[in-house]
Design a protein around this motif. Structure first.
Motif, mmCIF file in Angstrom:
data_model
loop_
_atom_site.group_PDB
_atom_site.id
_atom_site.type_symbol
_atom_site.label_atom_id
_atom_site.label_comp_id
_atom_site.label_asym_id
_atom_site.label_seq_id
_atom_site.Cartn_x
_atom_site.Cartn_y
_atom_site.Cartn_z
ATOM 1 N N GLU A 21 5.446 -8.552 -7.472
ATOM 2 C CA GLU A 21 6.238 -7.734 -8.377
ATOM 3 C C GLU A 21 5.406 -7.404 -9.610
ATOM 4 N N LEU A 22 5.276 -6.118 -9.867
ATOM 5 C CA LEU A 22 4.602 -5.644 -11.070
ATOM 6 C C LEU A 22 5.647 -4.959 -11.939
ATOM 7 N N CYS A 23 5.826 -5.415 -13.145
ATOM 8 C CA CYS A 23 6.842 -4.870 -14.067
ATOM 9 C C CYS A 23 8.223 -4.851 -13.416
ATOM 10 N N GLU A 24 8.543 -5.910 -12.684
ATOM 11 C CA GLU A 24 9.821 -6.075 -11.987
ATOM 12 C C GLU A 24 10.050 -5.043 -10.882
ATOM 13 N N LEU A 25 8.984 -4.444 -10.372
ATOM 14 C CA LEU A 25 9.048 -3.490 -9.265
ATOM 15 C C LEU A 25 8.407 -4.131 -8.036
ATOM 16 N N GLU A 26 9.069 -3.989 -6.876
ATOM 17 C CA GLU A 26 8.635 -4.652 -5.645
ATOM 18 C C GLU A 26 7.365 -4.031 -5.079
ATOM 19 N N GLY A 27 6.534 -4.884 -4.521
ATOM 20 C CA GLY A 27 5.313 -4.443 -3.851
ATOM 21 C C GLY A 27 4.852 -5.480 -2.856
ATOM 22 N N HIS A 28 3.923 -5.091 -1.990
ATOM 23 C CA HIS A 28 3.395 -5.992 -0.963
ATOM 24 C C HIS A 28 1.889 -5.802 -0.834
ATOM 25 N N GLN A 29 1.199 -6.872 -0.510
ATOM 26 C CA GLN A 29 -0.239 -6.870 -0.245
ATOM 27 C C GLN A 29 -0.432 -7.525 1.125
ATOM 28 N N ARG A 30 -1.226 -6.925 1.983
ATOM 29 C CA ARG A 30 -1.502 -7.496 3.299
ATOM 30 C C ARG A 30 -2.996 -7.448 3.562
ATOM 31 N N PHE A 31 -3.532 -8.560 4.011
ATOM 32 C CA PHE A 31 -4.942 -8.646 4.374
ATOM 33 C C PHE A 31 -5.014 -9.267 5.754
#
Length: 168
Positions: A21-31
């Motif tokens: 979460e960046l600035c309370e906004l959802e996100g995802h990282q996949r490697f």
């Protein structure tokens, strides 16, 4: 006993998926990392087609398919690939966090001596419910680039494109 050698082939895929979460906004990282010891066949025509092999495959795929069983092949093993994907909302609706606008990106690399497409990346912008009365509509705009190996004829060694869609 035969997991990584012999007639049985093995492919292992390991992926790490992180919610961010960046600035309370959802996100995802996949490697992810992929390893395969599968015998990957490569067209390796001998004379008189040795110089024309990749060109012949690209320009006359029907002819190549017809001749396929008779053409000599060599196999390559020990394939390794890595990839990275991300998506990040830059705006989310307060009342329904599944709606908003976000950015995404992808990158992939595969061993060039084995994979005809050895490098890929894309970036873009997407959204859901951007029109007030159309909560389930989705849209996207993206740019991609892929690099092909040097066995393809000049002019066929890379591809770039733009995709735009709107789902109702």
């Amino acid at each position: 006993e035969t997991a990584f050698h012999g007639a049985t082939n093995t492919t292992v895929i390991h992926e790490w998926d992180m919610k961010l979460e960046l600035c309370e906004l959802e996100g995802h990282q996949r490697f992810g990392v992929v390893y395969s010891n599968m015998d990957t066949p490569h067209l390796a025509p001998k004379s008189p087609f040795a110089e024309l092999g990749p060109t012949l495959s690209a320009l006359a795929p029907g002819l190549t398919q017809m001749l396929d069983p008779a053409l000599p092949r060599k196999s390559k093993t020990e394939n390794i690939m890595v990839y990275y994907n991300f998506d990040q909302y830059i705006y989310q609706e307060q009342c329904d966090p599944t709606q908003g606008v976000g950015v995404f990106g992808r990158f992939g690399w595969g061993r060039e001596s084995i994979n005809p497409v050895h490098l890929f990346y894309s970036v873009g912008l997407s959204g859901k419910g951007s029109i007030e009365t159309r909560d389930n509509d989705t849209w996207g705009l993206g740019y991609y680039c892929l690099s092909l190996d040097d066995s393809f004829p000049p002019g066929f060694q890379s591809e770039r494109g733009i995709e735009l869609y709107y789902n109702i």
